[in-house]
Motif scaffolding. Structure first.
Motif, PDB file in Angstrom:
ATOM      1  N   GLY A 270      -4.476   0.155  -8.551  1.00 17.95           N
ATOM      2  CA  GLY A 270      -5.542   1.089  -8.306  1.00 17.95           C
ATOM      3  C   GLY A 270      -5.844   1.647  -6.876  1.00 17.95           C
TER       4      GLY A 270
ATOM      5  N   VAL B 127      -7.140   2.386  -3.072  1.00 21.85           N
ATOM      6  CA  VAL B 127      -7.835   1.514  -2.338  1.00 21.85           C
ATOM      7  C   VAL B 127      -8.992   2.527  -1.436  1.00 21.85           C
TER       8      VAL B 127
ATOM      9  N   VAL C 273     -10.643   4.074   1.413  1.00 16.80           N
ATOM     10  CA  VAL C 273     -10.261   4.605   2.691  1.00 16.80           C
ATOM     11  C   VAL C 273     -11.513   5.264   3.468  1.00 16.80           C
TER      12      VAL C 273
ATOM     13  N   LEU D 121       0.961  -1.106  -0.053  1.00 17.03           N
ATOM     14  CA  LEU D 121      -0.093  -0.090   0.064  1.00 17.03           C
ATOM     15  C   LEU D 121       1.147   1.351   0.022  1.00 17.03           C
ATOM     16  N   GLN D 122       0.619   2.136  -1.035  1.00 20.66           N
ATOM     17  CA  GLN D 122       1.588   3.274  -1.150  1.00 20.66           C
ATOM     18  C   GLN D 122       0.635   4.218  -0.493  1.00 20.66           C
TER      19      GLN D 122
ATOM     20  N   GLN E 243       3.305  -3.049 -10.642  1.00 15.73           N
ATOM     21  CA  GLN E 243       1.787  -3.124 -11.079  1.00 15.73           C
ATOM     22  C   GLN E 243       0.815  -2.206 -10.252  1.00 15.73           C
TER      23      GLN E 243
ATOM     24  N   GLN F  59      -5.064   9.165   0.929  1.00 21.29           N
ATOM     25  CA  GLN F  59      -5.512   8.087  -0.029  1.00 21.29           C
ATOM     26  C   GLN F  59      -4.426   6.914  -0.016  1.00 21.29           C
ATOM     27  N   ARG F  60      -4.906   5.978  -0.588  1.00 20.15           N
ATOM     28  CA  ARG F  60      -3.743   5.015  -0.653  1.00 20.15           C
ATOM     29  C   ARG F  60      -3.846   4.187  -1.904  1.00 20.15           C
ATOM     30  N   ARG F  61      -2.930   3.590  -2.414  1.00 26.39           N
ATOM     31  CA  ARG F  61      -2.812   2.989  -3.609  1.00 26.39           C
ATOM     32  C   ARG F  61      -2.272   1.615  -3.433  1.00 26.39           C
ATOM     33  N   ALA F  62      -2.807   0.632  -4.080  1.00 25.51           N
ATOM     34  CA  ALA F  62      -2.185  -0.676  -4.008  1.00 25.51           C
ATOM     35  C   ALA F  62      -1.240  -1.172  -5.090  1.00 25.51           C
ATOM     36  N   LEU F  63      -0.183  -1.572  -5.039  1.00 19.39           N
ATOM     37  CA  LEU F  63       0.790  -1.890  -5.975  1.00 19.39           C
ATOM     38  C   LEU F  63       1.066  -3.277  -5.583  1.00 19.39           C
ATOM     39  N   LYS F  64       1.452  -4.159  -6.717  1.00 19.11           N
ATOM     40  CA  LYS F  64       1.920  -5.403  -6.722  1.00 19.11           C
ATOM     41  C   LYS F  64       3.566  -5.433  -7.292  1.00 19.11           C
TER      42      LYS F  64
END
Lengths: 267, 420
Positions: free
Chosen positions: B278, B280, B282, A148-149, B275, A155-160
């Protein structure tokens, strides 16, 4: 958040720590972001305490280092080098030798240059991906970590990202646990003396206590007396917003919804 | 006797006298003595008869034309002065060097920080010999219309679909390509959480440059930047790559620039190691009030608090409150917006039943769009708002909840159709 369904048993995590400085008192302490990185490392290595290595490059006698150990670490690894030396090369070698999967650092150090370049230079040197401003590492599955960035405005952004990688830990990450004095004193300091090149560029710099930055003044660039008068006296007028007075509540609500959609806040 | 008397009698013409007295009468000029004659007083002084100056205007008011009939021309000039002033155009035809600014472009527009950095770029270019052009690199779709007045000489707009998402590695490849094609004298990035720091640090590592981070006083020779977590000032020679603090230099406001579009020959497509999955979801109430993007704020006009909380959760907005609502115990103190509470920076601020005390208006000074729901059309909040709904807050909030729920339902139906 407790990481679930992990393959954490044989994960090797390295947390790089620096010596912190309290922003007001200037006292030596554990750095805020670095201690959060240690906290995240401890959480990830909960099942496998040997999987976490806390690494510092500098002086092993530094009292600030002990406060990291007080978070429950058995040992801190220190690469002992000259204070004027460049730490990137020995750290890179150490990381390659240790076979680290995840390297955690802070975003910017609280002492020294504090440019935040170390994780990027290490990533470039090792050829690993770097994830900046990480708030949490949610899971590690089959060599891929879900991260999670932290973004602005909470806000948060999910990254793999595939292992191994470097993550710089933001202040949005979970707060560090308390540091206990006794364990801090008992922890071992594993010192390795390394040779490193002296940072010659930095020797030509002048360092001083930060000056207060001048505030930007509101300069009125009026050409005529009338404009100056207007600038000095005019009240900020309403921009002629739309006022819905007679409309039915349905129409009013519709107009509000339309504006919210247009502004992109209704998701 | 009688005839002699008759001759001596001065016949008065009351009408003529009345006309002579009445300066507004159309025949007045024919009865009074010649106006052009110079009249000297007993001491030889030139006397002016003020009533004879000027003429009677079309609406019966006397006008004095001191411009001797030149009024028409000057009147035209004044009107054109009030129109928009065309700023002087700054042109760079054959630039000797480039200074590249990589803009954050939050929401597709230049931020204030971006404009500061462009201003700094011009300051740097002025110190270097030769004519330099400021090349702005912008990723993603742009909504900005004023690149010219912001100070952009050359504009490299990379708005392919590959740059839409979070893709620092792809952007880095493009910047490396810019470096080889334009060989800029300086690379300037805003040192911001909106991506400028990350991208700048990546490029610095790739180009093996040593950047100055949080630089706040920069000229072409020396740079002062903050170090050690903002507690130290480092004075050093200006490096090639700079991460600039906010308000590092004044924005461009006195010149217009060409903003000529330029292109890159080719950018290699990079296999992304990161990758993007998108955003998340919150919990909006977990976001700090000071940095929330969308705030629903309650004041004295709210009576149904259950409905208000429901509206906030349906809208996905962070809750705020005015001082009155907090003092009355309906909302916790940390939710208070205003000079005594939190200074908010929301993009959209929806104020329900808040008339707008000056302390509250100070607290929302940085908000872009304010929407007011209020019973009083004359209150300060309505004057500030870009959209105001006048009426009972309970009814309007109820409608709002209904419509947003309908919007959400429709969205999920569309999403299902897309998926199918």
């Amino acid at each position: 958040m407790q990481p679930n369904s992990l393959q954490l048993e044989n994960l090797k995590i390295v947390t790089l720590v620096s010596v912190g400085k309290h922003p007001q008192s200037g006292r030596v302490r554990r750095a805020d972001q670095d201690s959060r990185a240690v906290e995240l490392g401890l959480t990830l290595a909960a099942q496998n305490p040997d999987g976490l290595m806390v690494l510092h490059a500098g002086d092993p006698a530094e009292p600030g280092l002990r406060s990291y150990a007080g978070m429950g670490l058995a040992a801190i690894n220190v690469l002992q080098l000259d204070p004027a030396a460049d730490a990137v090369a020995p750290l890179g070698e150490q990381l390659q030798q240790s076979g680290a999967d995840i390297v955690l650092t802070g975003v910017r150090a609280e002492s020294g240059e504090g440019s935040g370049m170390l994780p990027y230079q290490l990533a470039e040197k090792l050829g690993w991906p770097i994830v900046s401003r990480v708030a949490d590492i949610v899971s590690v599955n089959e060599g891929v970590a879900e991260v999670l960035q932290a973004l602005p405005r909470g806000q948060r952004r999910a990254l793999k990202v595939r292992l191994p990688f470097i993550a710089s830990i933001d202040t949005a990450a979970p707060a560090a646990r308390q540091s206990a004095f006794g364990p801090a004193q008992r922890a071992a300091m594993t010192v390795t003396v390394v040779e490193a090149e002296t940072d010659t560029v930095r020797q030509s710099w002048d360092e001083a206590v930060a000056r207060k930055r001048p505030k930007r003044l509101k300069v009125i660039k009026a050409k005529t007396a009338a404009e100056r008068f207007k600038a000095a006296t005019a009240k900020s007028q309403s921009e002629g917003g739309r006022i819905m007075k007679k409309e039915a509540p349905e129409e009013q609500a519709q107009a509000i919804v339309d504006l919210l959609i247009e502004e992109g806040v209704l998701r | 006797m009688s005839s002699h008397d008759v001759l001596d009698i001065v016949r008065r013409d009351p009408r003529a006298e009345w006309i002579a007295r009445n300066r507004l009468h159309p025949l007045h000029g024919t009865l009074v003595s010649d106006a052009t004659a110079e009249v000297r007083g007993p001491s030889g002084l030139l006397r002016k008869y003020p009533h004879r100056v000027g003429f009677i205007g079309p609406n019966g008011i006397k006008r004095i034309d001191r411009l001797k009939g030149n009024a028409a021309a000057s009147g035209k000039g004044r009107r054109s002065a009030a129109q928009e002033v065309q700023l002087p155009l700054h042109q760079v035809e054959n630039p000797d060097f480039y200074i590249v600014v990589v803009a954050d472009m939050v929401g597709g527009r230049l931020t204030g920080h971006d404009k500061d950095v462009i201003g700094q770029a011009h300051k740097l270019a002025a110190g270097i010999e030769g004519s330099g052009a400021i090349l702005a690199v912008c990723f993603g779709p742009s909504k900005e219309e004023h690149f010219d007045t912001a100070g952009v000489d050359r504009l490299l707009l990379l708005d392919d679909a590959i740059y839409d998402d979070y893709c620092p590695e792809q952007k880095l490849a493009a910047l490396v390509q810019v470096d080889t094609e334009y060989q800029p004298t300086h690379w300037l990035f805003p040192d911001s959480v909106n991506g400028g720091t990350d991208l700048g640090s990546r490029l610095a590592a790739r180009l093996h440059e040593r950047p100055a981070a949080q630089a706040w006083q920069v000229d072409h020779q020396t740079t002062v930047c903050r170090g050690a977590g903002g507690t130290m000032d480092i004075t050093r020679a200006t490096p090639r790559l700079l991460l600039l603090a906010e308000e590092c230099a004044d924005q461009i406001d006195e010149t217009r620039h060409e903003a000529l579009p330029v292109t890159l020959t080719a950018v290699p497509t990079v296999v992304a190691q990161l990758q993007n999955q998108g955003p998340v979801a919150v919990d909006p109430n977990a976001v700090a009030l000071a940095e929330a993007e969308f705030i629903l704020s309650a004041g004295n006009g709210i009576h149904d608090w259950e409905q208000f909380h429901q509206a906030a959760s349906v809208l996905g907005a962070t809750e705020g409150a005015s001082r009155v609502a907090v003092d009355d115990g309906f909302m916790p103190r940390f939710r208070q917006v205003g000079a005594t509470g939190t200074w908010v920076t929301a993009r959209v601020y929806l104020a329900v039943g808040i008339s707008g005390a000056i302390q509250h208006m100070q607290g929302i000074g940085q908000c872009d769009k304010v929407i007011a729901i209020n019973t009083d059309a004359g209150c300060d909040m309505v004057k500030r708002a870009s959209l105001s709904a006048i009426g009972d807050s309970e009814v309007i909030l109820g409608e709002l909840i209904k419509q947003v729920q309908a919007f959400r339902a429709q969205q999920s139906v569309e999403g299902d159709q897309d998926a199918a």
